[in-house]
Scaffold this motif. Structure first.
Motif, PDB file in Angstrom:
ATOM      1  N   LEU A 168      37.698  41.842  30.284  1.00  0.00           N
ATOM      2  CA  LEU A 168      38.906  42.626  30.549  1.00  0.00           C
ATOM      3  C   LEU A 168      39.661  42.914  29.257  1.00  0.00           C
ATOM      4  O   LEU A 168      40.180  44.017  29.068  1.00  0.00           O
ATOM      5  CB  LEU A 168      39.806  41.862  31.531  1.00  0.00           C
ATOM      6  CG  LEU A 168      41.057  42.608  32.031  1.00  0.00           C
ATOM      7  CD1 LEU A 168      40.662  43.870  32.770  1.00  0.00           C
ATOM      8  CD2 LEU A 168      41.884  41.697  32.931  1.00  0.00           C
ATOM      9  N   ALA A 169      39.708  41.909  28.348  1.00  0.00           N
ATOM     10  CA  ALA A 169      40.418  42.108  27.087  1.00  0.00           C
ATOM     11  C   ALA A 169      39.750  43.183  26.244  1.00  0.00           C
ATOM     12  O   ALA A 169      40.428  44.034  25.648  1.00  0.00           O
ATOM     13  CB  ALA A 169      40.482  40.790  26.316  1.00  0.00           C
ATOM     14  N   VAL A 170      38.396  43.150  26.213  1.00  0.00           N
ATOM     15  CA  VAL A 170      37.666  44.159  25.443  1.00  0.00           C
ATOM     16  C   VAL A 170      37.906  45.543  26.038  1.00  0.00           C
ATOM     17  O   VAL A 170      38.148  46.523  25.320  1.00  0.00           O
ATOM     18  CB  VAL A 170      36.165  43.823  25.401  1.00  0.00           C
ATOM     19  CG1 VAL A 170      35.366  44.976  24.799  1.00  0.00           C
ATOM     20  CG2 VAL A 170      35.925  42.555  24.600  1.00  0.00           C
ATOM     21  N   TYR A 171      37.847  45.599  27.385  1.00  0.00           N
ATOM     22  CA  TYR A 171      38.056  46.893  28.054  1.00  0.00           C
ATOM     23  C   TYR A 171      39.467  47.427  27.809  1.00  0.00           C
ATOM     24  O   TYR A 171      39.653  48.586  27.427  1.00  0.00           O
ATOM     25  CB  TYR A 171      37.794  46.739  29.550  1.00  0.00           C
ATOM     26  CG  TYR A 171      38.159  47.973  30.351  1.00  0.00           C
ATOM     27  CD1 TYR A 171      37.335  49.098  30.343  1.00  0.00           C
ATOM     28  CD2 TYR A 171      39.334  48.003  31.101  1.00  0.00           C
ATOM     29  CE1 TYR A 171      37.681  50.233  31.065  1.00  0.00           C
ATOM     30  CE2 TYR A 171      39.685  49.128  31.831  1.00  0.00           C
ATOM     31  CZ  TYR A 171      38.853  50.245  31.807  1.00  0.00           C
ATOM     32  OH  TYR A 171      39.204  51.363  32.510  1.00  0.00           O
ATOM     33  N   LEU A 172      40.463  46.549  28.023  1.00  0.00           N
ATOM     34  CA  LEU A 172      41.846  46.997  27.857  1.00  0.00           C
ATOM     35  C   LEU A 172      42.142  47.339  26.404  1.00  0.00           C
ATOM     36  O   LEU A 172      42.819  48.325  26.110  1.00  0.00           O
ATOM     37  CB  LEU A 172      42.804  45.908  28.342  1.00  0.00           C
ATOM     38  CG  LEU A 172      42.843  45.664  29.859  1.00  0.00           C
ATOM     39  CD1 LEU A 172      43.769  44.512  30.194  1.00  0.00           C
ATOM     40  CD2 LEU A 172      43.280  46.926  30.593  1.00  0.00           C
ATOM     41  N   SER A 173      41.639  46.485  25.484  1.00  0.00           N
ATOM     42  CA  SER A 173      41.898  46.761  24.069  1.00  0.00           C
ATOM     43  C   SER A 173      41.245  48.069  23.644  1.00  0.00           C
ATOM     44  O   SER A 173      41.817  48.832  22.846  1.00  0.00           O
ATOM     45  CB  SER A 173      41.381  45.603  23.211  1.00  0.00           C
ATOM     46  OG  SER A 173      39.967  45.490  23.314  1.00  0.00           O
ATOM     47  N   HIS A 174      40.041  48.342  24.205  1.00  0.00           N
ATOM     48  CA  HIS A 174      39.391  49.612  23.887  1.00  0.00           C
ATOM     49  C   HIS A 174      40.207  50.779  24.449  1.00  0.00           C
ATOM     50  O   HIS A 174      40.403  51.794  23.772  1.00  0.00           O
ATOM     51  CB  HIS A 174      37.973  49.623  24.457  1.00  0.00           C
ATOM     52  CG  HIS A 174      37.258  50.931  24.245  1.00  0.00           C
ATOM     53  ND1 HIS A 174      36.715  51.286  23.029  1.00  0.00           N
ATOM     54  CD2 HIS A 174      37.024  51.973  25.096  1.00  0.00           C
ATOM     55  CE1 HIS A 174      36.176  52.490  23.136  1.00  0.00           C
ATOM     56  NE2 HIS A 174      36.338  52.915  24.376  1.00  0.00           N
TER      57      HIS A 174
END
Length: 593
Positions: free
Chosen positions: A311-317
């Motif tokens: 989720l962090a990778v997705y949101l940060s992207h």
């Protein structure tokens, strides 16, 4: 700097976080995992404390029940041993005093009575009468014992009730038993007589042999810490490792550490026997109870961790990609690529930032286009101003004046005119520079006035006053003063019927420089003066573009360069003269250089 410090410095530099995406990922992980970790640790500790409390409560209930069972059992035994003035025992004592110890009648009667009592309580091995000379009559018959050892054994173990309990020992049948002893006081006897009961350890085992987990156990110890019963038979008779002589009952419940091993003790005191019932639970077994929960918790944390990372990778992207795109387009715009455009999606702050960026680029393009137009207009106005100065009739008249001076043999005056005319044209061109020193502009006007004064037969005087000499070192757009002076000559002095005077004054106020061109000529009527000032202020349009050309040229150039607060303003009184005030911003250096 040592090699180790250099390595640490290099690692620290490599560990620096440069991208917003990395910062977002770390922030999301910290925000999600830190509370989760704290909550998991708190839950684990809370459950561990709750489990320990439940184990403690269960263990306490177990040892309390065992202590009650011991009290109940030994109270019953003590009741059996409490025999006051039994007829057959009293008769047997009298015969024993008469050395008739083998009287069958009383012996058999007592033996039968003791034998029947054994069947009343399970676990009773022997009931016996012991005399001071070591003779003993029991449910097993008549025999002798070591009376001194017997007396030593009971000497220090008498309880407040008057009974004594001898710890584990071997009876004459090689059985390990504990013995409860009470004094027997017959109606007539002068020596000590004791009645006792042997209880086998199997009976104690039936009461106290309870398993607490895989390794936990319960043992019974007397007030001196000697083990009365233990699941491991070899421990019976030894002093317990948990015994503390400074305590009232010798044992204390709670945590206990022995030989790098942690235990949890629960104790209960038996007032009838004077013994302690102690349960021993191993701390690692308590921890083992939590192992499944700990494993499940770790598994859940691991799954949540993976989910949070995803989720962090997705949101940060999602958050950083528009910002990265904006960064790239901003860099391109900084490199003069102003055709860039951001395709925005949504209505969040980043989308609004993209809209603002697009508006900024559009505005920059508009300003650049306006700047190009203004520069072209400035060039056009300068050329018009220059053309206006270099009028054919002005040149012809000046040359005619020079010829006239030469024909009159006035060579010195002709020489001055030629020099002034040359300086006038040289300063007008200014080597193509748009900004010139104020000193050059003043000199240019001075030459112009000198020539015009000779042309017009010295019908007027002129004066140039610089109140602050330092302003001569500042700069001014070229060809600003001459059109204003020309207006003063042609529309002021020459329109009146008297000789006049033109005064040029320069001074500084704050960051601005003012030039006042005053004449005492014909002046301007009020309505026309208002009309001119409104045209200069931009509130009135002209139908004839050639009207007020010189004034408008100067005023427009100043406003284009310095802003709407600057320009030309006229004041006048009809028949008294006119004053033109030119306001510019002080320029420290040549901006066109």
């Amino acid at each position: 700097m040592s090699g180790f410090e250099k390595i640490l410095t290099a690692i620290a530099r490599r560990a620096e976080i440069h991208t917003i995406r990395t910062k977002l990922i770390i922030s999301f992980l910290l925000i999600a995992l830190l509370p989760l970790t704290i909550m998991s640790l708190f839950s684990y500790k809370a459950y561990f404390g709750s489990l320990t409390q439940r184990i403690g409560e269960y263990s306490q209930e177990v040892v309390n029940r065992m202590a009650r069972d011991l009290d109940e059992y030994f109270s019953d035994i003590e009741t059996l041993l409490t025999r006051e003035q039994d007829f057959y025992i009293d008769q047997f004592i009298k015969l024993n005093q008469g050395n008739d110890f083998n009287n069958r009648k009383y012996t058999f009667r007592i033996w039968e009575d003791f034998h029947n009592l054994r069947r009343v309580k399970p676990g009773l091995e022997e009931i016996a009468l012991t005399f001071a000379d070591g003779k003993r009559l029991s449910s097993y018959g008549l025999y002798l014992i070591d009376i001194d050892r017997f007396m030593d054994d009971i000497q220090d173990v008498f309880l407040p009730s008057g009974a004594a309990i001898i710890g584990p020992h071997t009876n004459f049948l090689n059985q390990t038993v504990v013995t409860m002893v009470r004094p027997y006081i017959p109606s007539s006897a002068e020596t000590s007589i004791f009645i006792s009961a042997d209880i086998n350890l199997e009976r104690l085992a039936s009461i106290a042999n309870v398993k607490l987990g895989r390794k936990g156990f319960v043992f019974v110890a007397d007030r001196d810490g000697r083990i009365v019963f233990h699941p491991e038979f070899s421990m019976i008779g030894q002093t317990s490792q948990f015994y503390q002589a400074d305590l009232e009952y010798g044992f204390e419940g709670g945590g206990n550490r022995q030989d790098s091993q942690d235990f949890f003790l629960t104790t209960a005191y038996s007032p009838v026997t004077g013994w302690n019932v102690v349960s021993v639970a191993y701390a690692d077994e308590i921890g083992a109870e939590l192992a499944p929960i700990r494993n499940i918790t770790l598994l859940v944390i691991g799954l949540i961790f993976l989910g949070v990372i995803f989720l962090a990778v997705y949101l940060s992207h999602s958050l950083s990609e528009p910002i990265k795109q904006l960064q790239e387009l901003t860099q391109r715009a900084a490199n003069n690529e102003l055709s860039v455009h951001i395709e925005t999606q949504g209505k969040d702050e980043i989308a609004q930032l993209g809209h603002s960026f697009n508006k900024m680029i559009s505005r920059i393009q508009e300003l650049m286009s306006e700047n190009v137009k203004e520069q072209k207009l400035l060039r056009q106005l300068e050329m018009e101003s220059l053309n206006n100065q270099i009028k054919p009739h002005f040149i012809y008249n000046t040359l005619d004046l020079i010829i006239g001076q030469l024909e009159s043999n006035n060579t010195s005056q002709a020489s001055y005119l030629i020099e002034a005319l040359g300086n006038f044209f040289r300063l007008s061109l200014s080597q193509g520079r748009e900004i010139v020193p104020i000193a050059s502009e003043v000199e240019h006007v001075r030459n112009y006035l000198f020539i015009q004064q000779l042309r017009h037969g010295e019908e007027y005087q002129y004066e140039i006053e610089i109140k602050d000499p330092h302003i001569l070192n500042h700069y001014i757009p070229r060809l600003l003063l001459q059109p204003l002076v020309e207006n003063a000559i042609y529309h002021g002095i020459l329109q009146s019927d008297k000789k006049g005077k033109i005064t040029i004054t320069a001074y500084r106020e704050g960051s601005d420089i003012y030039f006042e061109i005053c004449d005492d000529g014909a002046g301007i009527e009020g309505e026309k003066l208002l009309h001119i000032n409104e045209v200069l202020q931009g509130v009135r349009k002209l139908e004839n573009e050639k009207e007020y050309f010189g004034l408008r040229n100067v005023n427009q150039r100043v406003k284009l360069m310095f802003g709407e607060d600057y320009g030309v303003q006229l004041t006048s009184e009809l028949g008294q003269g006119t004053k033109a005030v030119l306001r510019i911003r002080a320029i420290e250096g040549d901006m066109s250089a």
